[in-house]
Design an enzyme around this catalytic site. Structure first.
Site, PDB file in Angstrom:
ATOM      1  N   ASN A  10      47.116  37.082  38.898  1.00 16.99           N
ATOM      2  CA  ASN A  10      46.232  38.191  39.213  1.00 16.99           C
ATOM      3  C   ASN A  10      46.785  39.422  39.065  1.00 16.99           C
ATOM      4  O   ASN A  10      47.773  39.741  39.663  1.00 16.99           O
ATOM      5  CB  ASN A  10      45.536  37.959  40.347  1.00 16.99           C
ATOM      6  CG  ASN A  10      44.260  38.836  40.553  1.00 16.99           C
ATOM      7  OD1 ASN A  10      44.493  39.970  40.566  1.00 16.99           O
ATOM      8  ND2 ASN A  10      43.141  38.562  41.210  1.00 16.99           N
ATOM      9  N   HIS A  13      46.667  44.201  40.929  1.00 17.07           N
ATOM     10  CA  HIS A  13      47.460  45.481  41.724  1.00 17.07           C
ATOM     11  C   HIS A  13      48.263  46.056  40.919  1.00 17.07           C
ATOM     12  O   HIS A  13      48.870  47.034  41.684  1.00 17.07           O
ATOM     13  CB  HIS A  13      48.050  44.459  42.923  1.00 17.07           C
ATOM     14  CG  HIS A  13      46.792  44.290  43.854  1.00 17.07           C
ATOM     15  ND1 HIS A  13      45.965  44.822  44.510  1.00 17.07           N
ATOM     16  CD2 HIS A  13      46.369  42.931  44.262  1.00 17.07           C
ATOM     17  CE1 HIS A  13      45.370  44.353  45.259  1.00 17.07           C
ATOM     18  NE2 HIS A  13      45.294  43.080  44.937  1.00 17.07           N
ATOM     19  N   HIS A  46      40.124  41.343  38.116  1.00 14.01           N
ATOM     20  CA  HIS A  46      38.740  41.513  38.687  1.00 14.01           C
ATOM     21  C   HIS A  46      38.032  42.665  38.359  1.00 14.01           C
ATOM     22  O   HIS A  46      38.567  43.549  38.767  1.00 14.01           O
ATOM     23  CB  HIS A  46      38.975  41.147  40.008  1.00 14.01           C
ATOM     24  CG  HIS A  46      37.547  41.148  41.027  1.00 14.01           C
ATOM     25  ND1 HIS A  46      37.742  41.011  42.481  1.00 14.01           N
ATOM     26  CD2 HIS A  46      36.350  41.447  40.793  1.00 14.01           C
ATOM     27  CE1 HIS A  46      36.467  41.076  42.739  1.00 14.01           C
ATOM     28  NE2 HIS A  46      35.574  41.511  41.786  1.00 14.01           N
ATOM     29  N   ARG A  48      35.865  45.126  39.430  1.00 11.92           N
ATOM     30  CA  ARG A  48      35.085  45.373  40.611  1.00 11.92           C
ATOM     31  C   ARG A  48      33.920  46.206  39.950  1.00 11.92           C
ATOM     32  O   ARG A  48      34.240  47.190  39.229  1.00 11.92           O
ATOM     33  CB  ARG A  48      35.652  45.818  41.648  1.00 11.92           C
ATOM     34  CG  ARG A  48      36.761  44.601  42.326  1.00 11.92           C
ATOM     35  CD  ARG A  48      37.329  45.186  43.602  1.00 11.92           C
ATOM     36  NE  ARG A  48      36.592  45.613  44.625  1.00 11.92           N
ATOM     37  CZ  ARG A  48      36.365  44.672  45.707  1.00 11.92           C
ATOM     38  NH1 ARG A  48      36.939  43.364  45.952  1.00 11.92           N
ATOM     39  NH2 ARG A  48      35.349  44.643  46.571  1.00 11.92           N
ATOM     40  N   ARG A  52      37.816  49.778  41.217  1.00  9.09           N
ATOM     41  CA  ARG A  52      39.011  50.353  41.943  1.00  9.09           C
ATOM     42  C   ARG A  52      40.454  49.973  41.386  1.00  9.09           C
ATOM     43  O   ARG A  52      41.502  50.755  41.659  1.00  9.09           O
ATOM     44  CB  ARG A  52      38.984  49.926  43.116  1.00  9.09           C
ATOM     45  CG  ARG A  52      39.184  48.609  43.270  1.00  9.09           C
ATOM     46  CD  ARG A  52      39.256  48.224  45.119  1.00  9.09           C
ATOM     47  NE  ARG A  52      37.884  48.402  45.537  1.00  9.09           N
ATOM     48  CZ  ARG A  52      37.471  47.855  46.841  1.00  9.09           C
ATOM     49  NH1 ARG A  52      38.485  47.024  47.409  1.00  9.09           N
ATOM     50  NH2 ARG A  52      36.355  47.915  47.197  1.00  9.09           N
ATOM     51  N   GLU A  73      37.000  37.747  36.964  1.00  8.78           N
ATOM     52  CA  GLU A  73      36.400  37.652  38.210  1.00  8.78           C
ATOM     53  C   GLU A  73      35.309  38.704  38.165  1.00  8.78           C
ATOM     54  O   GLU A  73      35.794  39.703  37.753  1.00  8.78           O
ATOM     55  CB  GLU A  73      37.379  37.934  39.230  1.00  8.78           C
ATOM     56  CG  GLU A  73      38.310  36.877  39.352  1.00  8.78           C
ATOM     57  CD  GLU A  73      39.360  37.079  40.728  1.00  8.78           C
ATOM     58  OE1 GLU A  73      38.953  37.959  41.677  1.00  8.78           O
ATOM     59  OE2 GLU A  73      40.161  36.201  40.935  1.00  8.78           O
ATOM     60  N   THR A 104      38.439  40.514  48.437  1.00 13.50           N
ATOM     61  CA  THR A 104      37.214  39.577  48.679  1.00 13.50           C
ATOM     62  C   THR A 104      37.410  38.826  50.006  1.00 13.50           C
ATOM     63  O   THR A 104      38.441  37.960  50.130  1.00 13.50           O
ATOM     64  CB  THR A 104      37.157  38.574  47.342  1.00 13.50           C
ATOM     65  OG1 THR A 104      37.488  39.546  46.060  1.00 13.50           O
ATOM     66  CG2 THR A 104      35.972  37.785  47.331  1.00 13.50           C
ATOM     67  N   GLU A 154      36.406  27.516  43.129  1.00 11.39           N
ATOM     68  CA  GLU A 154      37.801  27.974  43.571  1.00 11.39           C
ATOM     69  C   GLU A 154      37.368  28.210  45.108  1.00 11.39           C
ATOM     70  O   GLU A 154      36.774  28.763  45.536  1.00 11.39           O
ATOM     71  CB  GLU A 154      38.246  29.514  42.922  1.00 11.39           C
ATOM     72  CG  GLU A 154      39.453  29.772  43.304  1.00 11.39           C
ATOM     73  CD  GLU A 154      40.140  31.075  42.493  1.00 11.39           C
ATOM     74  OE1 GLU A 154      39.841  31.043  41.432  1.00 11.39           O
ATOM     75  OE2 GLU A 154      40.697  31.837  43.183  1.00 11.39           O
ATOM     76  N   HIS A 197      43.664  32.921  47.129  1.00 10.79           N
ATOM     77  CA  HIS A 197      43.620  34.226  47.891  1.00 10.79           C
ATOM     78  C   HIS A 197      44.488  34.161  48.957  1.00 10.79           C
ATOM     79  O   HIS A 197      44.510  33.224  49.808  1.00 10.79           O
ATOM     80  CB  HIS A 197      42.192  34.109  48.693  1.00 10.79           C
ATOM     81  CG  HIS A 197      41.861  35.662  48.929  1.00 10.79           C
ATOM     82  ND1 HIS A 197      42.458  36.321  49.921  1.00 10.79           N
ATOM     83  CD2 HIS A 197      41.130  36.534  48.226  1.00 10.79           C
ATOM     84  CE1 HIS A 197      41.823  37.748  49.721  1.00 10.79           C
ATOM     85  NE2 HIS A 197      41.190  37.815  48.741  1.00 10.79           N
TER      86      HIS A 197
END
Ligand code: PXP
Length: 247
Positions: A10, A13, A46, A48, A52, A73, A104, A154, A197
Site C-alpha cells: 500500500n 503514505h 486507497h 479516500r 488526503r 481501495e 480505516t 480482507e 492493517h
C-alpha cells in the site's frame, strides 16, 4: 492452502508525505515501480473521499506504470464506483470510511447492509473487477459477505496489531484466534481470504502462517521502515518473513 502468499504494498503514505508539502515529491508512482521490482505482487491504493493521500490522477499513473495488479481501495459511494468502473483495476476492496478517522478503523458492516451492498458490488463484478470486502473477523459479517456474492474478503488485523504494540498479549492472542477461526470459516464458504492493517515484522508471522490466507496488504509500516532502510530492503525482508512463516 492458498498457493503462494501474495504481498500487496500500500503506497498511500508516500502520497501522504507528498501532500504534506504540496508539489509532486515523493512520487507514489515511483514507489509503485520500486515495490514491483522489489517483489510486491500487487499495489494497493486507497482513494479516500477527502483525497488526503492518493489523488484521482495517481490512479491512472500507477496503473500505467506497473504490470502487477492494482487493488483499488474505496468507500461504497456512487462517486468511487464511477471511478472504479472508469479505471477497471484488477481488484476493488470496499472499506468503511469516516472523514474524521486517521485510518480505516473498523470493518465494513455487511450483515446490516447486505441488500444495498449486493446491488452496489454487482456492476463492479460485471466489469471484471474482483471485489473484496474489508471486514472484521466476525462470523456474521463473513457469512453476509459470502451471501452477497463477494469472491474475496480482507480481514482487519488492526486490533491484533494494536494489542501487540500495547503489550496486551492475552488480548492479542484472542484476536489472533478470531482471525484463525474467521479465515477457516471464510475458506469453508469458498471465499478467498486476504488480511491487512497495521502489520509489521513483529506481527506478520502468525498471520502469514494461516494456510487459508492468500494475500496480505501492508502499507504504513513498510513506508515508515523505508525511511531508514529503503523500500526495496523493507519489502524484501517482509517477503522473507512471510515465506518463512509459511514454511
Ligand atoms: N488493508 C486495508 C483494507 C486498508 O484500509 C489498509 C490501510 O489503508 C491496509 C490494508 C494497510 O494498512 P497499513 O497501512 O496499516 O499497513
Amino acid at each position: 492452502m492458498a498457493d503462494r502468499l501474495r504481498l500487496g504494498v500500500n503506497i498511500d503514505h508516500v502520497a501522504t508525505l507528498r501532500n504534506a508539502r504540496g508539489g509532486a515529491l515523493p512520487d507514489p508512482v515511483r514507489a509503485a515501480r520500486i515495490a514491483e521490482k522489489a517483489g510486491a505482487d500487487g499495489i494497493t491504493a486507497h482513494l479516500r473521499e477527502d483525497r488526503r493521500h492518493i489523488r484521482d490522477a495517481d490512479i491512472d499513473a500507477i496503473m500505467a506504470a506497473i504490470t502487477i495488479p492494482l487493488n483499488f481501495e474505496m468507500a461504497a459511494t456512487d462517486e468511487m464506483r464511477r471511478i472504479a468502473l472508469a479505471h477497471r483495476p484488477h481488484a476493488a476492496c470496499i472499506v468503511p470510511e469516516r472523514r474524521e478517522e486517521r485510518t480505516t478503523e473498523g470493518g465494513l458492516e455487511v450483515a446490516g447492509d447486505d441488500t444495498r451492498l449486493a446491488a452496489y458490488i454487482a456492476p463492479l463484478t460485471e466489469a471484471g473487477i474482483r471485489v473484496s470486502l474489508f471486514i472484521a473477523a466476525d462470523p456474521v459479517q463473513i457469512e453476509a459477505a459470502a451471501r452477497i456474492g463477494a469472491p474475496v474478503i480482507e480481514l482487519h488485523t488492526g486490533a491484533y496489531c494494536d494489542f501487540h504494540a500495547e503489550g496486551d498479549f492475552a488480548a492479542r492472542d484472542a484476536e489472533l484466534e478470531r482471525l484463525v477461526d474467521g479465515a477457516k470459516r471464510a475458506a469453508d464458504l469458498g471465499l478467498e481470504v486476504h488480511m491487512g492493517h497495521g502489520l509489521t515484522y513483529d506481527t506478520v508471522g502468525p498471520v502469514a502462517a494461516m494456510p487459508e490466507v492468500a494475500e496480505l496488504n501492508i502499507g504504513h509500516f513498510l513506508i515508515g521502515e523505508a525511511v531508514f532502510v529503503g523500500l526495496p530492503h523493507a519489502i524484501a525482508k517482509m517477503r522473507e518473513m512471510m515465506e518463512a512463516a509459511r514454511g
